[in-house]
Design an enzyme around this catalytic site. Structure first.
Site, PDB file in Angstrom:
ATOM      1  N   HIS A 512       0.841  -1.195   0.000  1.00  0.00           N
ATOM      2  CA  HIS A 512       0.000   0.000   0.000  1.00  0.00           C
ATOM      3  C   HIS A 512       0.876   1.245   0.000  1.00  0.00           C
ATOM      4  CE1 HIS A 512      -2.665  -3.045   1.693  1.00  0.00           C
ATOM      5  NE2 HIS A 512      -3.669  -2.293   1.263  1.00  0.00           N
ATOM      6  N   ASP A 561      25.934  -1.782  -9.767  1.00  0.00           N
ATOM      7  CA  ASP A 561      26.030  -0.976 -10.991  1.00  0.00           C
ATOM      8  C   ASP A 561      27.266  -0.069 -10.944  1.00  0.00           C
ATOM      9  OD1 ASP A 561      25.083  -0.070 -13.470  1.00  0.00           O
ATOM     10  OD2 ASP A 561      24.221   1.712 -12.508  1.00  0.00           O
TER      11      ASP A 561
END
Ligand code: AMP
Ligand code: MG
Length: 591
Positions: A512, A561
């Site tokens: 939510h 990364d």
């Protein structure tokens, strides 16, 4: 006396959504869809023309330019195709086919010249403007691909969604049906509208009003009866109706008078309770379930305004719950009073008002006649003002809670299972004979959905998660010495983790959206790894563990990364929740 909230809670605990049924589209407006819908076709179904004009090969009309005299191109028209027709004649080099909007593109053609850019010829056509490949062509599947999900279960069906269902090939769908409701007006004084009145008689407006109110909220009135003041008649009618309907509404006969027969007759049934609710109007109320099918029965007061207010406050939310519609009640708005408004002590007043909206927000003008027999003033009103029991006087300019009586705005609602989960969360206030419960996050068809958490309490919550990125000694050295070519990998990873927390509900289907009050992401360089730890805080109705896990995971991915030019084998491990506090499941931490 009981409060409005208490009486409503009793009612909502006794009703539950009906079994889904398959209905033709024409019967589905306003109903809740109970299945996921996938398109049976491509939309458009085939390449077709967006214009009336000519199908050509773009290369043949390349030089045509309305601004250049003598540049027009003349082509033979080798055929014609209209919407619904099959394009049988292909367009070869140097040819055109006349085509109408929606008609299938002929083979070979790759662009449409609109008729306005031609002389409209039928044997040959002079084309005055060129068109790049694909101009005015609507490609197959551009809108919807066959097999894709076009509507989720839980969608409320409206005209636009009917268009989509029909276009994607669905003639009928599984929905929660309209409750079938019987309306029974009681009172020896009642005469049908249109009939002359003898002295002492009045027209029965309640049964018509209730029928209209039922229609407005999507239910269907299967019976509308007017009966007198005989207790035996009330019993007989209820016994007969209970086999045929999903709810019964009576009006009149529930107060303290000598002829309050509904109360007398049904009180003895043992399943209908008559109570005094702390509200005005609408104090006397009866509610219970009758018959083997436990059909809800609402015994409303007879005064027309009381009856209407009772319908809005108690019956409509119950029917919407049965239909799976959310919110069950009217959304609560705020308005400023244009006039002062007095209110009885110790009762929630449901005042009728005319509401208008301007740049400053809603203004509510209470109608003059607040007595429960003023039908004309009721009809003028478009809003209810809800004045709490402990407030006796409001001044012009004061803010007041308001319900608009026209329109709800909600198009997507909780699936019935959510209603059960919600009722469970609210303390198991569901019908004692409740059915077996499945997984709260998975529907019968296996698809995932979010549970409605609106009934849960707001709680301060905190969660921490941790994880590791395993690295080569070279990468560890580079991190320690600031030698990673792409820059400060640790700082970037920390920021990425924080950013990710705010995106969690977009990434995780069942999470939510919640207000995040604080995030910290820490990174520690170890001998062979970077340890990442994130702590996230909120005050909301649901847990924040997923946010913490997302922070760790995205920080770890970012680190990979950043260092991949130094270490191609960097690996994420051990991502987990290490501690949480707050919420119903209590506090916990990894030992
Ligand atoms: P009761 O609750 O039966 O005592 O009715 C209260 C008041 O509402 C009386 O003045 C009734 O005449 C009036 N009333 C009751 N039923 C209706 C009806 N169906 N339509 C209009 N007025 C009604
Ligand atoms: Mg009466």
């Amino acid at each position: 006396m009981i409060s409005v909230e208490e009486h409503l809670a009793t009612i909502l605990a006794a009703v539950r959504p009906a079994e889904p049924v398959r209905l033709p589209l024409s019967d589905c407006v306003g109903l809740v869809l109970c299945e996921e819908i996938r398109s049976l076709v491509d939309l458009p179904g085939f390449d077709n023309s967006a214009m009336d004009g000519y199908a050509v090969r773009s290369a043949d009309v390349e030089g045509a330019d309305p601004a250049v005299p003598g540049s027009a191109v003349t082509l033979p028209v080798v055929g014609e195709v209209a919407a619904g027709g099959v394009a049988t004649i292909p367009v070869a080099l140097g040819q055109a086919v006349r085509i109408m909007t929606g008609a299938m593109m002929p083979e070979g053609a790759d662009a449409i010249i609109r008729v306005e850019d031609t002389d409209g010829g039928t044997e040959t056509v002079e084309i005055r403007a060129g068109a790049a490949i694909g101009t005015s062509v609507r490609p197959a599947g551009e809108d919807v691909r066959a097999g894709t999900v076009v509507l989720e279960a839980g969608s409320v069906i409206d005209a636009r969604r009917v268009a989509l269902l029909a276009a994607t090939g669905h003639g009928d769908v599984l929905v929660l049906p309209r409750p079938r409701v019987a309306v029974v007006s009681t009172g020896a004084e009642l005469v049908a509208p249109g009939q002359p009145l003898a002295p002492g008689q009045i027209h029965d407006s309640n049964s018509h009003m209730l029928e209209a109110a039922l229609t407005e909220c999507g239910a269907v009135t299967t019976h509308r009866l007017t009966i007198g003041d005989e207790g035996s008649e009330v019993i007989r009618v209820v016994e007969e109706l209970v086999e045929q309907v999903d709810a019964i509404i009576t009006s009149g006969g529930v107060s303290m008078g000598a002829y309050d027969v509904v109360k007398e007759a049904l009180r003895d049934s043992g399943t209908v309770d008559f109570v005094q609710v702390r509200m005005q109007p609408g104090k006397p109320q009866g509610f219970g379930t009758v018959g083997e099918r436990r059909v809800p029965l609402f015994a409303l007061p007879g005064n027309p305004v009381s009856s209407y207010v009772s319908f809005e406050v108690f019956v409509r939310p119950a029917l919407r719950t049965m239909m799976g519609l959310r919110p069950a009640g009217r959304p609560s708005l705020k308005a400023r009073l244009t006039h002062q408004l007095g209110s009885p002590v110790g009762r929630t007043q449901i005042a009728r008002a005319v509401a208008v909206r301007d740049e400053a927000g809603w203004h509510a003008d209470p109608v003059w006649g607040q007595a429960s027999h003023f039908v004309a003033d009721l009809s003028r009103a478009n809003a209810f003002l809800i004045v709490p029991a402990d407030v006796t006087q409001l001044a012009a300019g004061d803010e007041v809670e308001m319900w608009l009586l026209d329109g709800d705005g909600a198009r997507l609602t909780a699936w019935p299972a959510d209603l059960e989960a919600e009722a469970e969360g609210a303390g198991g206030a569901v019908d004692a004979a409740g059915s077996s419960r499945g997984l709260t996050h998975v529907r019968a068809d296996g698809s995932a959905h979010m549970v409605d958490i609106s009934a849960k309490d707001v709680t301060a919550r905190e969660a921490s998660a941790a994880g590791r990125v395993l690295l080569s000694p070279q990468a560890v050295t580079a991190l320690r010495s600031g030698g990673v070519p792409k820059g400060d990998a640790l700082a970037v990873a920390r920021i990425a983790g924080i950013q990710a927390v705010k995106r969690t509900p977009e990434l995780i289907p069942l999470a939510h959206p919640i207000a995040v009050h604080g995030v910290s992401v820490d990174v520690d360089v170890d001998v062979d790894a970077v340890e990442i730890r994130a702590t996230v805080r909120t005050a909301d109705r649901t847990g924040i563990e997923m946010e913490a896990l997302t922070a760790v995971t995205v920080a770890a991915l970012t680190l990979i990364d950043m260092v991949k030019s130094v270490d191609r084998h960097a690996r994420i491990t051990d991502v987990r929740v290490v501690a949480k506090s707050g919420g119903r499941s209590g506090d916990w931490s990894e030992s």
